[in-house]
Scaffold this motif. Structure first.
Motif, PDB file in Angstrom:
ATOM      1  N   ILE A   8     -20.351  64.673 -65.969  1.00  0.00           N
ATOM      2  CA  ILE A   8     -21.661  64.207 -65.331  1.00  0.00           C
ATOM      3  C   ILE A   8     -21.526  63.960 -63.977  1.00  0.00           C
ATOM      4  CG2 ILE A   8     -23.532  62.464 -65.365  1.00  0.00           C
ATOM      5  CD1 ILE A   8     -22.831  61.930 -68.415  1.00  0.00           C
ATOM      6  N   PRO A   9     -22.360  64.692 -63.148  1.00  0.00           N
ATOM      7  CA  PRO A   9     -22.228  64.641 -61.684  1.00  0.00           C
ATOM      8  C   PRO A   9     -22.545  63.088 -61.041  1.00  0.00           C
ATOM      9  CG  PRO A   9     -24.185  65.780 -62.390  1.00  0.00           C
ATOM     10  CD  PRO A   9     -23.422  65.511 -63.595  1.00  0.00           C
ATOM     11  N   GLU A  10     -21.900  62.806 -60.118  1.00  0.00           N
ATOM     12  CA  GLU A  10     -22.132  61.271 -59.697  1.00  0.00           C
ATOM     13  C   GLU A  10     -23.543  61.025 -59.129  1.00  0.00           C
ATOM     14  OE1 GLU A  10     -18.709  59.977 -57.313  1.00  0.00           O
ATOM     15  OE2 GLU A  10     -17.406  61.221 -58.337  1.00  0.00           O
ATOM     16  N   TRP A  11     -24.547  61.994 -58.839  1.00  0.00           N
ATOM     17  CA  TRP A  11     -25.646  61.368 -58.571  1.00  0.00           C
ATOM     18  C   TRP A  11     -26.725  61.382 -59.857  1.00  0.00           C
ATOM     19  CZ3 TRP A  11     -23.339  66.394 -56.799  1.00  0.00           C
ATOM     20  CH2 TRP A  11     -23.387  67.441 -57.765  1.00  0.00           C
ATOM     21  N   ALA A  12     -26.161  61.603 -61.119  1.00  0.00           N
ATOM     22  CA  ALA A  12     -27.015  61.172 -62.087  1.00  0.00           C
ATOM     23  C   ALA A  12     -27.441  59.887 -62.190  1.00  0.00           C
ATOM     24  CB  ALA A  12     -26.174  61.590 -63.549  1.00  0.00           C
ATOM     25  N   GLU A  13     -28.632  59.417 -62.763  1.00  0.00           N
ATOM     26  CA  GLU A  13     -28.743  58.115 -62.849  1.00  0.00           C
ATOM     27  C   GLU A  13     -27.709  57.188 -63.527  1.00  0.00           C
ATOM     28  OE1 GLU A  13     -32.435  55.533 -63.276  1.00  0.00           O
ATOM     29  OE2 GLU A  13     -33.353  57.456 -64.092  1.00  0.00           O
ATOM     30  N   GLN A  14     -27.736  56.096 -62.855  1.00  0.00           N
ATOM     31  CA  GLN A  14     -26.412  55.118 -63.506  1.00  0.00           C
ATOM     32  C   GLN A  14     -26.818  53.957 -64.218  1.00  0.00           C
ATOM     33  OE1 GLN A  14     -24.040  54.731 -59.991  1.00  0.00           O
ATOM     34  NE2 GLN A  14     -23.844  56.814 -59.426  1.00  0.00           N
ATOM     35  N   ASP A  15     -25.893  53.354 -65.145  1.00  0.00           N
ATOM     36  CA  ASP A  15     -26.073  52.236 -65.696  1.00  0.00           C
ATOM     37  C   ASP A  15     -25.486  50.928 -64.874  1.00  0.00           C
ATOM     38  OD1 ASP A  15     -27.379  52.338 -68.127  1.00  0.00           O
ATOM     39  OD2 ASP A  15     -25.599  52.302 -69.530  1.00  0.00           O
ATOM     40  N   LEU A  16     -24.242  51.383 -64.212  1.00  0.00           N
ATOM     41  CA  LEU A  16     -23.509  50.452 -63.347  1.00  0.00           C
ATOM     42  C   LEU A  16     -22.515  51.017 -62.725  1.00  0.00           C
ATOM     43  CD1 LEU A  16     -20.725  49.465 -65.161  1.00  0.00           C
ATOM     44  CD2 LEU A  16     -22.409  47.978 -66.164  1.00  0.00           C
ATOM     45  N   VAL A  17     -22.003  50.142 -61.685  1.00  0.00           N
ATOM     46  CA  VAL A  17     -20.764  50.600 -60.997  1.00  0.00           C
ATOM     47  C   VAL A  17     -19.610  49.593 -61.255  1.00  0.00           C
ATOM     48  CG1 VAL A  17     -19.567  50.901 -58.758  1.00  0.00           C
ATOM     49  CG2 VAL A  17     -21.912  51.678 -58.943  1.00  0.00           C
ATOM     50  N   LEU A  18     -18.327  50.086 -61.447  1.00  0.00           N
ATOM     51  CA  LEU A  18     -17.318  49.288 -61.685  1.00  0.00           C
ATOM     52  C   LEU A  18     -16.317  48.987 -60.649  1.00  0.00           C
ATOM     53  CD1 LEU A  18     -15.445  47.910 -64.376  1.00  0.00           C
ATOM     54  CD2 LEU A  18     -14.216  50.344 -63.976  1.00  0.00           C
ATOM     55  N   ILE A  19     -15.899  47.906 -60.347  1.00  0.00           N
ATOM     56  CA  ILE A  19     -14.969  47.669 -59.291  1.00  0.00           C
ATOM     57  C   ILE A  19     -13.838  46.737 -59.803  1.00  0.00           C
ATOM     58  CG2 ILE A  19     -16.431  48.041 -57.286  1.00  0.00           C
ATOM     59  CD1 ILE A  19     -16.573  45.218 -56.692  1.00  0.00           C
ATOM     60  N   THR A  20     -12.738  46.647 -59.314  1.00  0.00           N
ATOM     61  CA  THR A  20     -11.597  45.842 -59.651  1.00  0.00           C
ATOM     62  C   THR A  20     -11.403  44.844 -58.428  1.00  0.00           C
ATOM     63  OG1 THR A  20     -10.675  47.409 -61.080  1.00  0.00           O
ATOM     64  CG2 THR A  20      -9.242  45.302 -60.412  1.00  0.00           C
ATOM     65  N   TRP A  21     -11.316  43.372 -58.567  1.00  0.00           N
ATOM     66  CA  TRP A  21     -11.405  42.341 -57.638  1.00  0.00           C
ATOM     67  C   TRP A  21      -9.864  42.312 -57.109  1.00  0.00           C
ATOM     68  CZ3 TRP A  21     -15.763  41.577 -55.321  1.00  0.00           C
ATOM     69  CH2 TRP A  21     -15.767  40.624 -54.420  1.00  0.00           C
ATOM     70  N   PRO A  22      -9.713  42.388 -55.794  1.00  0.00           N
ATOM     71  CA  PRO A  22      -8.308  42.009 -55.265  1.00  0.00           C
ATOM     72  C   PRO A  22      -7.662  40.698 -55.653  1.00  0.00           C
ATOM     73  CG  PRO A  22      -9.793  42.517 -53.633  1.00  0.00           C
ATOM     74  CD  PRO A  22     -10.759  42.621 -54.731  1.00  0.00           C
ATOM     75  N   ASN A  23      -6.506  40.492 -55.699  1.00  0.00           N
ATOM     76  CA  ASN A  23      -5.987  39.337 -55.980  1.00  0.00           C
ATOM     77  C   ASN A  23      -4.453  39.233 -55.578  1.00  0.00           C
ATOM     78  OD1 ASN A  23      -3.654  39.847 -58.278  1.00  0.00           O
ATOM     79  ND2 ASN A  23      -5.487  40.020 -59.404  1.00  0.00           N
ATOM     80  N   ALA A  24      -3.939  37.811 -55.339  1.00  0.00           N
ATOM     81  CA  ALA A  24      -2.604  37.817 -54.793  1.00  0.00           C
ATOM     82  C   ALA A  24      -1.534  38.344 -55.308  1.00  0.00           C
ATOM     83  CB  ALA A  24      -2.209  36.320 -54.506  1.00  0.00           C
ATOM     84  N   THR A  25      -1.635  38.969 -56.579  1.00  0.00           N
ATOM     85  CA  THR A  25      -0.408  39.710 -57.167  1.00  0.00           C
ATOM     86  C   THR A  25      -0.457  41.058 -56.561  1.00  0.00           C
ATOM     87  OG1 THR A  25      -1.611  40.580 -59.016  1.00  0.00           O
ATOM     88  CG2 THR A  25      -0.722  38.229 -59.219  1.00  0.00           C
ATOM     89  N   MET A  26      -1.435  41.541 -55.864  1.00  0.00           N
ATOM     90  CA  MET A  26      -1.619  43.168 -55.675  1.00  0.00           C
ATOM     91  C   MET A  26      -1.072  43.050 -54.218  1.00  0.00           C
ATOM     92  SD  MET A  26      -5.432  43.934 -56.979  1.00  0.00           S
ATOM     93  CE  MET A  26      -5.662  43.569 -58.687  1.00  0.00           C
ATOM     94  N   ASP A  27      -1.060  44.342 -53.696  1.00  0.00           N
ATOM     95  CA  ASP A  27      -0.684  44.876 -52.483  1.00  0.00           C
ATOM     96  C   ASP A  27      -1.382  44.166 -51.506  1.00  0.00           C
ATOM     97  OD1 ASP A  27       1.647  46.152 -53.558  1.00  0.00           O
ATOM     98  OD2 ASP A  27       0.615  48.214 -53.347  1.00  0.00           O
TER      99      ASP A  27
END
Length: 355
Positions: A8-27
């Motif tokens: 499915i192309p990215e301009w198709a209608e969307q339900d939601l966007v996912l992100i991963t929150w940065p924390n202190a264990t990461m780079d």
């Protein structure tokens, strides 16, 4: 029974966007306040247009940061431990499968993610697609394609929704990803899983400081089935000049399914931005994100920002072009698109998080 599969192309209608929150264990640990400020701006930009799902080690912390103002759309936070924030490359890709009777069914595809050819630990991130699926984050009729025999990342593929897939040879044939697979069988398998009639792999173009070995989402992106936005370089003294000129030449040779040249939209290459060690960072305006009604575009507080935004306004008159300051993101060699994954309308089981 034959099935017709579409990435499915990215301009198709969307339900939601996912992100991963940065924390202190990461780079991100050494610059956590700076990158959290960037993620707060990104999260609020998405929430202006649609719902947002955040994967977070500490969900309450994320809610506290984001609920500082009334939100136009729903915020969902799911507890998850991650190696890194670049969910574009480990979250599942979204397909639509149609059978002979014309019945359609949503499907996610799960590839192996190995930290861009074993450059970084990815043991937790590689589990995310299955964790989302098994926790019933998707609608009940969601199909699951196990493509774990292939190492591949979402940032490495573009779809026009009409049978054309776009990628780069540098990622496809990188030795630590799919060693031992013949090039043609690898391409055929990818086409089979993602449903493309044709897979175009660009041979030129890569940004300095890019850990991904040249993901397509840093270089050239479909804006529609007939338009490709790409990073150009007009400065003959810039180290990227020759590779990006050759890439432009490749794009000019491409033809749409209807055998017409693509409408090519040249985005400027931002002036060189360096980290503390003097390494050039992979700043690119091609790393934009479609949301419902808008296009979120990374900016870097440099003189080319306005030209990039205006170029995209002209190319996409039906979308609101929204700048999102992403200079902190490139310090870990990614940008806005790398940090996000969209899911199309009808994919998510939102009632799960409302309980």
């Amino acid at each position: 029974m034959a099935h017709h599969v579409t990435l499915i192309p990215e301009w198709a209608e969307q339900d939601l966007v996912l992100i991963t929150w940065p924390n202190a264990t990461m780079d991100w640990a050494y610059m956590l306040p700076e990158v959290e400020a960037c993620y707060i701006e990104l999260a609020h930009a998405i929430l202006e247009w649609e719902d947002l799902l955040v994967l977070a080690r500490d969900p309450e912390h994320v809610r506290t940061l984001l609920m500082t103002k009334p939100l136009k759309h729903e915020l969902f936070v799911m507890e998850m431990d991650n190696n890194d924030t670049w969910c574009r490359d480990y979250a599942p890709l979204s397909l639509m499968v149609r059978d002979d009777a014309g019945k359609e069914r949503p499907m996610i595809v799960d590839f192996t993610f190995n930290g861009w050819g074993m450059k970084y630990p990815a043991n937790k991130d590689n589990l995310v697609s299955r964790a989302l699926f098994l926790s019933r984050s998707f609608v009940a009729e969601m199909g699951y394609t196990n493509a774990l025999s292939l190492t591949f990342e979402g940032g490495g593929i573009e779809s026009d929704g009409a049978g054309t897939l776009l990628t780069t040879t540098s990622v496809l044939f990188e030795p630590n990803r799919n060693a031992g697979l013949q090039e043609d069988s690898l391409q055929a398998y990818l086409r089979d899983v993602l449903g493309g009639d044709r897979l175009i792999a660009l041979e030129h173009g890569a940004l300095e400081g890019d850990d991904t070995d040249g993901h397509i989402d840093t270089l050239a992106r479909f804006l529609s089935p007939t338009q490709i936005a790409y990073v150009g370089c007009t400065d003959g003294n810039d180290l990227h000049y020759h590779a990006l000129q050759r890439m432009k030449g490749e794009l000019e040779q491409l033809r749409t399914i209807d055998d017409k040249p693509y409408e090519l939209i040249e985005l400027p290459l931002p002036p060189a931005i360096y980290d503390e060690e003097g390494e050039r960072l992979p700043a690119t305006y091609a790393n934009f994100l479609f949301v419902n009604g808008a296009l979120l575009v990374p900016t870097y507080n440099v003189e080319t920002d306005e030209l990039a935004l205006e170029t995209l306004r002209q190319a996409l008159p039906d979308h609101v072009i929204v700048p999102v300051y992403c200079r902190p993101l490139i310090k870990q060699h990614g940008s806005l698109h790398c940090a996000t994954m969209q899911f199309p309308r009808g994919f998510m089981n939102k009632s799960k998080w409302r309980e």
